[in-house]
Design an enzyme around this catalytic site. Structure first.
Site, PDB file in Angstrom:
ATOM      1  N   TYR A 196       0.793  -1.236   0.000  1.00 54.86           N
ATOM      2  CA  TYR A 196       0.000   0.000   0.000  1.00 54.86           C
ATOM      3  C   TYR A 196       0.823   1.284   0.000  1.00 54.86           C
ATOM      4  O   TYR A 196       0.264   2.374  -0.002  1.00 54.86           O
ATOM      5  CB  TYR A 196      -0.944  -0.002   1.218  1.00 54.86           C
ATOM      6  CG  TYR A 196      -1.910  -1.167   1.192  1.00 54.86           C
ATOM      7  CD1 TYR A 196      -2.841  -1.299   0.166  1.00 54.86           C
ATOM      8  CD2 TYR A 196      -1.871  -2.147   2.185  1.00 54.86           C
ATOM      9  CE1 TYR A 196      -3.712  -2.378   0.132  1.00 54.86           C
ATOM     10  CE2 TYR A 196      -2.746  -3.223   2.154  1.00 54.86           C
ATOM     11  CZ  TYR A 196      -3.657  -3.337   1.124  1.00 54.86           C
ATOM     12  OH  TYR A 196      -4.527  -4.398   1.083  1.00 54.86           O
ATOM     13  N   ASN A 248     -13.150   3.942  -1.162  1.00 56.00           N
ATOM     14  CA  ASN A 248     -12.303   2.753  -1.052  1.00 56.00           C
ATOM     15  C   ASN A 248     -12.801   2.020   0.186  1.00 56.00           C
ATOM     16  O   ASN A 248     -12.458   2.383   1.305  1.00 56.00           O
ATOM     17  CB  ASN A 248     -10.827   3.136  -0.898  1.00 56.00           C
ATOM     18  CG  ASN A 248      -9.948   1.897  -0.799  1.00 56.00           C
ATOM     19  OD1 ASN A 248     -10.448   0.780  -0.639  1.00 56.00           O
ATOM     20  ND2 ASN A 248      -8.644   2.086  -0.886  1.00 56.00           N
ATOM     21  N   HIS A 274      -9.151   1.415  -5.399  1.00 50.28           N
ATOM     22  CA  HIS A 274      -8.248   0.600  -4.568  1.00 50.28           C
ATOM     23  C   HIS A 274      -6.821   0.972  -4.888  1.00 50.28           C
ATOM     24  O   HIS A 274      -6.476   1.173  -6.060  1.00 50.28           O
ATOM     25  CB  HIS A 274      -8.449  -0.897  -4.842  1.00 50.28           C
ATOM     26  CG  HIS A 274      -9.821  -1.334  -4.528  1.00 50.28           C
ATOM     27  ND1 HIS A 274     -10.258  -1.527  -3.246  1.00 50.28           N
ATOM     28  CD2 HIS A 274     -10.892  -1.561  -5.341  1.00 50.28           C
ATOM     29  CE1 HIS A 274     -11.524  -1.862  -3.271  1.00 50.28           C
ATOM     30  NE2 HIS A 274     -11.944  -1.877  -4.533  1.00 50.28           N
ATOM     31  N   LEU A 275      -6.029   1.041  -3.845  1.00 47.15           N
ATOM     32  CA  LEU A 275      -4.614   1.354  -4.044  1.00 47.15           C
ATOM     33  C   LEU A 275      -3.926   0.222  -4.806  1.00 47.15           C
ATOM     34  O   LEU A 275      -3.176   0.453  -5.751  1.00 47.15           O
ATOM     35  CB  LEU A 275      -3.937   1.543  -2.677  1.00 47.15           C
ATOM     36  CG  LEU A 275      -4.461   2.731  -1.872  1.00 47.15           C
ATOM     37  CD1 LEU A 275      -4.258   2.519  -0.384  1.00 47.15           C
ATOM     38  CD2 LEU A 275      -3.775   4.013  -2.308  1.00 47.15           C
ATOM     39  N   SER A 276      -4.210  -1.001  -4.387  1.00 47.39           N
ATOM     40  CA  SER A 276      -3.556  -2.151  -5.018  1.00 47.39           C
ATOM     41  C   SER A 276      -4.433  -2.671  -6.155  1.00 47.39           C
ATOM     42  O   SER A 276      -5.624  -2.344  -6.231  1.00 47.39           O
ATOM     43  CB  SER A 276      -3.364  -3.251  -3.975  1.00 47.39           C
ATOM     44  OG  SER A 276      -4.623  -3.691  -3.500  1.00 47.39           O
ATOM     45  N   ARG A 285     -10.070 -11.421  -3.208  1.00 47.48           N
ATOM     46  CA  ARG A 285     -10.116  -9.983  -3.521  1.00 47.48           C
ATOM     47  C   ARG A 285     -10.573  -9.705  -4.956  1.00 47.48           C
ATOM     48  O   ARG A 285     -10.771  -8.572  -5.347  1.00 47.48           O
ATOM     49  CB  ARG A 285      -8.729  -9.348  -3.329  1.00 47.48           C
ATOM     50  CG  ARG A 285      -8.243  -9.372  -1.905  1.00 47.48           C
ATOM     51  CD  ARG A 285      -6.935  -8.600  -1.760  1.00 47.48           C
ATOM     52  NE  ARG A 285      -6.200  -9.069  -0.610  1.00 47.48           N
ATOM     53  CZ  ARG A 285      -6.378  -8.635   0.640  1.00 47.48           C
ATOM     54  NH1 ARG A 285      -7.254  -7.703   0.898  1.00 47.48           N
ATOM     55  NH2 ARG A 285      -5.678  -9.139   1.632  1.00 47.48           N
TER      56      ARG A 285
HETATM   57  C1  DQA Z   1      -7.751  -2.189  -0.719  1.00 48.26           C
HETATM   58  C2  DQA Z   1      -7.830  -3.626  -1.248  1.00 48.26           C
HETATM   59  C3  DQA Z   1      -8.632  -4.505  -0.303  1.00 48.26           C
HETATM   60  O1  DQA Z   1      -8.655  -5.848  -0.789  1.00 48.26           O
HETATM   61  C4  DQA Z   1      -8.013  -4.514   1.069  1.00 48.26           C
HETATM   62  O2  DQA Z   1      -8.785  -5.282   1.951  1.00 48.26           O
HETATM   63  C5  DQA Z   1      -7.789  -3.141   1.581  1.00 48.26           C
HETATM   64  C6  DQA Z   1      -7.240  -2.135   0.688  1.00 48.26           C
HETATM   65  C7  DQA Z   1      -6.829  -1.305  -1.603  1.00 48.26           C
HETATM   66  O3  DQA Z   1      -6.961  -0.101  -1.512  1.00 48.26           O
HETATM   67  O4  DQA Z   1      -5.992  -1.818  -2.325  1.00 48.26           O
HETATM   68  O5  DQA Z   1      -7.999  -2.873   2.753  1.00 48.26           O
HETATM   69  O6  DQA Z   1      -9.048  -1.637  -0.765  1.00 48.26           O
END
Ligand code: DQA
Length: 318
Positions: A196, A248, A274-276, A285
């Site tokens: 992240y 998010n 989403h950041l990732s 996910r």
């Molecule tokens: C997230 C991706 C989700 O899977 C994870 O649980 C997060 C961060 C992201 O911003 O990449 O808490 O939302």
């Protein structure tokens, strides 16, 4: 409905009361001076409260007064110079109002307060030094809390009130986007930096806010680790008729039907960020139960994803 109170912050002697009264009259708002309200309530001058009960006691009743004033609407509120000492005062006022910082130089302040005997923190020999030191200490907090900054040196109270009105009109023509961060995102900077990044949520919000301003968009931020709180915010966004939402949801993305239904109910344009890149990660996910009720999803670009979401929403709204 946009936020209706106007809150003036700034160092003592920066003109909050004088300007506030003019502004209230021009806008047909009521005028409240928080220090005067405290004096009425305690039946004592502020300077005597400081002397007899001490600053800690004063800050406590000042905070209670802020909570009370935040309940009202269409008020111009002139606050005490030390209001920013307690960060909770600002978050409480920000919910119902626009915060305007009257920025004055130490010289300007000194000219206004040199003969004033009612300022508890200025009952000292070297007033000029105390003003310069205290202002240097507080300036960052005033700037950080402000939605609008007005430099007051060299302007009359009427001119300052006029500048505030122009700013408010400009702001009214701005779009309003809410940025909601879900579970564990308050831990950015600490949690899994290899995934992240090392920016904190505050760093990211600051960038989004600055970027939004360049696009004539005001942003408002909210984070919670609790699903119901995020749902409450989504419903509030509906009532406040905001122009769009960036969300998010964190891990809620993958299983929160409650959030999904809230987004579907409010019928506002929502972009999921989403950041990732969630599709490159663990299989749980890969599914977002939120995406089908959003206008789109942006993932895998780190914090830049939020800026891309601003552009996406902006072109969708226009
Ligand atoms: C997230 C991706 C989700 O899977 C994870 O649980 C997060 C961060 C992201 O911003 O990449 O808490 O939302």
């Amino acid at each position: 409905m946009r936020k209706s109170n106007i809150i003036l912050i700034g160092f003592m002697g920066s003109g909050k009361t004088t300007v506030g009264k003019i502004l209230a009259k021009n806008l047909h708002y009521s005028f409240v001076d928080s220090d005067e309200e405290i004096e009425k309530q305690e039946q004592k001058l502020i300077v005597d409260i400081f002397k007899e009960q001490g600053e800690t006691y004063f800050r406590k009743i000042e905070h209670e007064m802020m909570q009370k004033l935040a309940q009202g609407e269409k008020q111009v509120i002139a606050t005490g110079g030390g209001i920013i000492v307690n960060k909770d005062n600002i978050s409480c006022l920000k919910k119902t109002g626009i915060i305007i910082y009257l920025k004055a130089s130490p010289n300007h302040i000194y000219k206004n307060v040199q003969r004033d005997k009612t300022r508890p923190l200025l009952q000292v020999e070297n007033k000029q030094k105390v003003i310069a030191d205290l202002l240097a200490e507080r300036e960052g907090d005033y700037l950080g809390a402000a939605d609008i900054i007005i430099s007051v040196d060299g302007y009359t109270p009427q001119e300052i009130a006029g500048q505030i009105q122009e700013n408010l009109q400009r702001r009214d023509s701005m779009k309003e986007i809410w940025v909601l961060h879900g579970v564990n995102l308050n831990f950015l900077g600490i949690r899994e930096p290899d995934i992240y990044g090392d920016q904190t949520l505050e760093d990211i919000n600051k960038k989004i806010c600055e970027y939004g301003r360049t696009k004539n968009i005001q942003t408002q931020f909210y984070q919670s680790n609790h699903e119901g709180n995020l749902i409450d915010q989504l419903q509030k966004a509906y009532y406040q008729n905001v122009d769009g939402i960036i969300i998010n949801p964190g891990a809620f993305t993958h299983y929160s039907y409650g959030l999904r239904d809230a987004i579907a109910s409010i019928a506002l344009p929502v972009v999921e960020v989403h950041l990732s890149n969630i599709h490159q990660r663990e299989s749980f996910r890969h599914q977002s139960v939120i995406a089908p009720v959003c206008i789109g999803q942006i993932c895998g670009f780190g914090a830049m994803g939020y800026l891309l979401a601003i552009d996406a929403l902006n072109s969708f709204i226009n």
